[in-house]
Design an enzyme around this catalytic site. Structure first.
Site, mmCIF file in Angstrom:
data_model
loop_
_atom_site.group_PDB
_atom_site.id
_atom_site.type_symbol
_atom_site.label_atom_id
_atom_site.label_comp_id
_atom_site.label_asym_id
_atom_site.label_seq_id
_atom_site.Cartn_x
_atom_site.Cartn_y
_atom_site.Cartn_z
ATOM 1 N N LYS A 143 0.831 -1.215 0.000
ATOM 2 C CA LYS A 143 0.000 0.000 0.000
ATOM 3 C C LYS A 143 0.866 1.266 0.000
ATOM 4 C CE LYS A 143 -4.266 -1.005 -0.585
ATOM 5 N NZ LYS A 143 -4.599 -2.302 -0.158
ATOM 6 N N LYS B 85 -4.218 -14.721 -13.535
ATOM 7 C CA LYS B 85 -5.596 -15.037 -13.194
ATOM 8 C C LYS B 85 -6.499 -13.820 -13.341
ATOM 9 C CE LYS B 85 -5.358 -14.329 -8.237
ATOM 10 N NZ LYS B 85 -5.808 -14.786 -6.944
ATOM 11 N N LYS C 163 -9.635 -7.748 -10.752
ATOM 12 C CA LYS C 163 -10.392 -6.553 -11.110
ATOM 13 C C LYS C 163 -9.490 -5.457 -11.636
ATOM 14 C CE LYS C 163 -11.595 -6.955 -6.308
ATOM 15 N NZ LYS C 163 -12.770 -7.527 -5.729
#
Ligand code: TRP
Length: 329
Positions: free
Chosen positions: A111, A194, A197
């Site tokens: 992050k 894979k 989003k």
């Protein structure tokens, strides 16, 4: 029956990868355990802090999970922010969590890399809040993906530390809920990796038919087989993997044979794949739209969920306050 807790991110819509990964297993899991499913809207403030983010996303995500078949009559479905007990346990656990171990967490470092302009304390203490979510119900198991394993390890650490500190055997140390071979990995449409989003390679459950057709027709393939029974390239193998979850066996065999004798036309295969995906997603999409519109139903689900979840959470908090030594006069 085990107590199972699962937090759901409130950002981002569900895609086929989520469905064939976790969600299909959740549907089974909810009947075999005492499940708590909550939307992690406190957590989402670390990255998405506005009222618009909250209101839009939470309602959409909730509608999507219910449309998939998460049953609020069977499992306890609630919003994290409806449980003040979670915030209290988070505060208490923070007194016993070390800056050093939090700074070393992979999800925190990631992050920091992604949003260097907003390295807030909520990001640093994210694993503490997650631990509070889990142990507030004294959960035995938590379904987690690879990326959350370290956070669950921190939960065990905090639970154990609390027990040692106060010389009690109060919190269980929760272990990963193992779906074993039931976890199907769904590939993306961009040739490798894979479905996700962020990568823009996914097909969403709430997506309309035209948009699905366009995405599938644009999926990466290769120049086609030149020898009989040739090994498949990754992008083509991926299309067959998708077919395996949405198409019937005759269809799959038909295209496999064409691949093996070098007469396959990828355009034709993609057309079929798109229609089969649409056949699979459209009833779910219809349900999402219906539920999303039904404010009365959503309100009822969330009110009743909060009530059940608070019964469990307030019992824990009361006992924890007792163990720590808060006294009433
Ligand atoms: N961190 C989880 C994720 O990003 C979401 C989450 C929050 C969670 N609290 C949890 C998951 C408790 C399981 C249990 O997906």
């Amino acid at each position: 029956m085990d107590i199972v807790v699962s937090g759901i991110r409130s950002t981002g819509n569900l895609h086929l990868g989520n469905y064939f990964g976790a969600i299909r297993n959740f549907l089974k899991m909810q009947h075999e355990n005492h499940c708590f499913f909550f939307i992690a809207d406190y957590h989402s403030l670390t990255t998405h802090p506005t009222p618009e983010d909250l209101q839009g996303n939470v309602r959409q995500v909730l509608s999507e999970y219910l449309a998939c078949g998460i049953d609020p009559e069977v499992a306890t479905v609630y919003l994290q922010s409806d449980l003040p007990e979670v915030a209290e346990l988070y505060l208490l656990l923070n007194m016993n969590a070390y800056i050093g171990e939090l700074e070393r967490t992979t999800t925190f470092k990631e992050k920091v890399r992604l949003q260097p302009e907003n390295v807030n304390a909520g990001l640093l203490t994210y694993p503490v809040l997650m631990a509070a979510d889990i142990i507030i119900h004294k959960a035995a198991k938590v379904p987690v993906g690879k990326d959350q394993e370290q956070n669950l390890e921190m939960t065990r650490k905090f639970a154990k530390r609390f027990n040692n500190m106060y010389k009690v055997e109060y919190f269980p140390e929760p272990v990963p809920y193992n779906f074993g071979k039931d976890l199907i990995k769904i590939p993306g449409l961009d040739g490798s990796g894979k479905m996700g989003k962020s990568e823009g390679n996914g097909i969403f459950l709430a997506e309309d038919a035209d948009s699905i057709r366009k995405k599938v027709m644009r999926a990466v393939t290769d120049i086609g087989p030149t020898e009989e029974n040739q090994n498949m390239s990754e992008p083509v193998h991926n299309l067959f993997t998708l077919m395996k979850v949405v198409s019937d066996t005759d269809t799959i065999d038909f295209f496999l044979e064409k691949y093996n004798n070098c007469t396959i036309r990828y355009g034709e295969m993609k057309k079929q794949l798109a229609e089969d995906i649409i056949r699979f997603t459209s009833p779910i999409r219809d349900k999402i739209l219906t539920i999303h519109k039904d404010k009365t139903y959503l309100g009822k689900v969330i009110r009743e969920g909060a009530e059940k979840a608070r019964a469990s959470a307030s019992k824990t908090i009361k006992e924890v306050r007792d163990i720590i030594g808060f006294k009433t006069f």
